[in-house]
Design a protein around this motif. Structure first.
Motif, PDB file in Angstrom:
ATOM      1  N   PRO A  58       0.809  -1.225   0.000  1.00 42.75           N
ATOM      2  CA  PRO A  58       0.000   0.000   0.000  1.00 42.75           C
ATOM      3  C   PRO A  58       0.843   1.277   0.000  1.00 42.75           C
ATOM      4  CG  PRO A  58      -0.073  -1.039   2.153  1.00 42.75           C
ATOM      5  CD  PRO A  58       0.685  -1.959   1.245  1.00 42.75           C
ATOM      6  N   ARG A  59       2.137   1.181   0.321  1.00 42.79           N
ATOM      7  CA  ARG A  59       2.991   2.378   0.360  1.00 42.79           C
ATOM      8  C   ARG A  59       3.588   2.713  -0.994  1.00 42.79           C
ATOM      9  NH1 ARG A  59       7.005   2.105   5.228  1.00 42.79           N
ATOM     10  NH2 ARG A  59       7.489   4.192   4.455  1.00 42.79           N
ATOM     11  N   CYS A  60       4.082   1.693  -1.719  1.00 46.76           N
ATOM     12  CA  CYS A  60       4.758   1.987  -2.996  1.00 46.76           C
ATOM     13  C   CYS A  60       4.090   1.325  -4.194  1.00 46.76           C
ATOM     14  CB  CYS A  60       6.228   1.583  -2.926  1.00 46.76           C
ATOM     15  SG  CYS A  60       6.485  -0.194  -2.699  1.00 46.76           S
ATOM     16  N   GLY A  61       3.185   0.369  -3.981  1.00 44.69           N
ATOM     17  CA  GLY A  61       2.484  -0.270  -5.083  1.00 44.69           C
ATOM     18  C   GLY A  61       3.209  -1.464  -5.678  1.00 44.69           C
ATOM     19  N   PHE A  62       4.433  -1.758  -5.209  1.00 49.71           N
ATOM     20  CA  PHE A  62       5.174  -2.905  -5.723  1.00 49.71           C
ATOM     21  C   PHE A  62       4.552  -4.195  -5.193  1.00 49.71           C
ATOM     22  CE2 PHE A  62       9.511  -0.561  -6.193  1.00 49.71           C
ATOM     23  CZ  PHE A  62       9.024   0.078  -7.313  1.00 49.71           C
ATOM     24  N   PRO A  63       4.761  -5.313  -5.881  1.00 53.17           N
ATOM     25  CA  PRO A  63       4.277  -6.583  -5.335  1.00 53.17           C
ATOM     26  C   PRO A  63       5.104  -6.979  -4.111  1.00 53.17           C
ATOM     27  CG  PRO A  63       5.470  -6.951  -7.382  1.00 53.17           C
ATOM     28  CD  PRO A  63       5.351  -5.474  -7.213  1.00 53.17           C
ATOM     29  N   ALA A  64       4.452  -7.568  -3.138  1.00 55.10           N
ATOM     30  CA  ALA A  64       5.122  -7.997  -1.909  1.00 55.10           C
ATOM     31  C   ALA A  64       4.916  -9.492  -1.736  1.00 55.10           C
ATOM     32  CB  ALA A  64       4.550  -7.239  -0.719  1.00 55.10           C
ATOM     33  N   GLY A  65       5.939 -10.165  -1.216  1.00 56.12           N
ATOM     34  CA  GLY A  65       5.880 -11.608  -0.971  1.00 56.12           C
ATOM     35  C   GLY A  65       6.096 -11.901   0.499  1.00 56.12           C
ATOM     36  N   GLN A  66       5.943 -13.170   0.869  1.00 57.88           N
ATOM     37  CA  GLN A  66       6.060 -13.561   2.271  1.00 57.88           C
ATOM     38  C   GLN A  66       7.505 -13.775   2.709  1.00 57.88           C
ATOM     39  OE1 GLN A  66       3.282 -16.607   3.521  1.00 57.88           O
ATOM     40  NE2 GLN A  66       1.893 -16.027   1.877  1.00 57.88           N
ATOM     41  N   ASP A  67       8.449 -13.889   1.776  1.00 56.61           N
ATOM     42  CA  ASP A  67       9.858 -14.079   2.110  1.00 56.61           C
ATOM     43  C   ASP A  67      10.518 -12.705   2.248  1.00 56.61           C
ATOM     44  OD1 ASP A  67      12.464 -14.849   2.456  1.00 56.61           O
ATOM     45  OD2 ASP A  67      12.645 -15.880   0.531  1.00 56.61           O
ATOM     46  N   GLU A  68      10.878 -12.351   3.469  1.00 59.63           N
ATOM     47  CA  GLU A  68      11.433 -11.021   3.733  1.00 59.63           C
ATOM     48  C   GLU A  68      12.756 -10.798   3.012  1.00 59.63           C
ATOM     49  OE1 GLU A  68      12.746  -8.210   7.514  1.00 59.63           O
ATOM     50  OE2 GLU A  68      12.154 -10.285   7.864  1.00 59.63           O
ATOM     51  N   HIS A  69      13.564 -11.838   2.875  1.00 62.35           N
ATOM     52  CA  HIS A  69      14.894 -11.699   2.280  1.00 62.35           C
ATOM     53  C   HIS A  69      14.907 -11.877   0.772  1.00 62.35           C
ATOM     54  CE1 HIS A  69      16.384 -11.493   6.334  1.00 62.35           C
ATOM     55  NE2 HIS A  69      15.732 -12.615   6.622  1.00 62.35           N
ATOM     56  N   ASN A  70      13.808 -12.287   0.201  1.00 66.25           N
ATOM     57  CA  ASN A  70      13.726 -12.488  -1.248  1.00 66.25           C
ATOM     58  C   ASN A  70      12.367 -11.997  -1.762  1.00 66.25           C
ATOM     59  OD1 ASN A  70      14.386 -13.282  -3.796  1.00 66.25           O
ATOM     60  ND2 ASN A  70      13.890 -15.430  -3.480  1.00 66.25           N
ATOM     61  N   PRO A  71      12.106 -10.669  -1.726  1.00 67.63           N
ATOM     62  CA  PRO A  71      10.799 -10.163  -2.189  1.00 67.63           C
ATOM     63  C   PRO A  71      10.697 -10.237  -3.705  1.00 67.63           C
ATOM     64  CG  PRO A  71      12.236  -8.340  -1.640  1.00 67.63           C
ATOM     65  CD  PRO A  71      12.976  -9.597  -1.264  1.00 67.63           C
ATOM     66  N   PRO A  72       9.475 -10.265  -4.246  1.00 64.86           N
ATOM     67  CA  PRO A  72       9.329 -10.305  -5.707  1.00 64.86           C
ATOM     68  C   PRO A  72       9.851  -9.022  -6.344  1.00 64.86           C
ATOM     69  CG  PRO A  72       7.173 -10.242  -4.617  1.00 64.86           C
ATOM     70  CD  PRO A  72       8.207 -10.303  -3.553  1.00 64.86           C
TER      71      PRO A  72
END
Length: 111
Positions: A58-72
């Motif tokens: 919601p802040r930047c519009g990029f896709p987010a994933g559940q892996d904190e160290h390897n985001p999409p």
């Protein structure tokens, strides 16, 4: 002077609403998603819901994933194309010259 509104500063249905009036909440779980900009989003899902692989940040519009160290990776946005850019993809300069010559001949009354 009073405006004649007896229920000033209130609305229909206003009042303390608790679980006693609404009923029990459905069991929920909060899942963390991280985007490429390291923003964390924690949407709430119903316990039996299928959790999606990605979530829009919601802040930047990029896709987010559940892996904190390897985001999409962020999606690549194509720049806006003008009508002329689309025409140039379909036609060569020689085609354009021929069409222009034909249009000018019509305007001059040669055709």
């Amino acid at each position: 002077m009073a405006s004649g509104n007896a229920i000033r500063g209130s609305r229909v249905g206003a009042g303390p609403m608790g679980e006693a009036e609404r009923g029990e909440s459905a069991p929920r779980s909060r899942i963390s998603f991280w985007c490429a900009n390291k923003h964390e989003t924690r949407p709430s899902f119903a316990a039996e819901a299928v959790i999606p692989d990605t979530w829009d940040c919601p802040r930047c519009g990029f896709p987010a994933g559940q892996d904190e160290h390897n985001p999409p990776a962020p999606s690549r946005n194509e720049p806006y194309k003008t009508h002329l850019a689309y025409v140039r993809e379909r036609r060569t300069d020689a085609d354009g010259e021929a069409i222009l010559a034909e249009a000018l001949a019509k305007l001059r009354g040669e055709i």
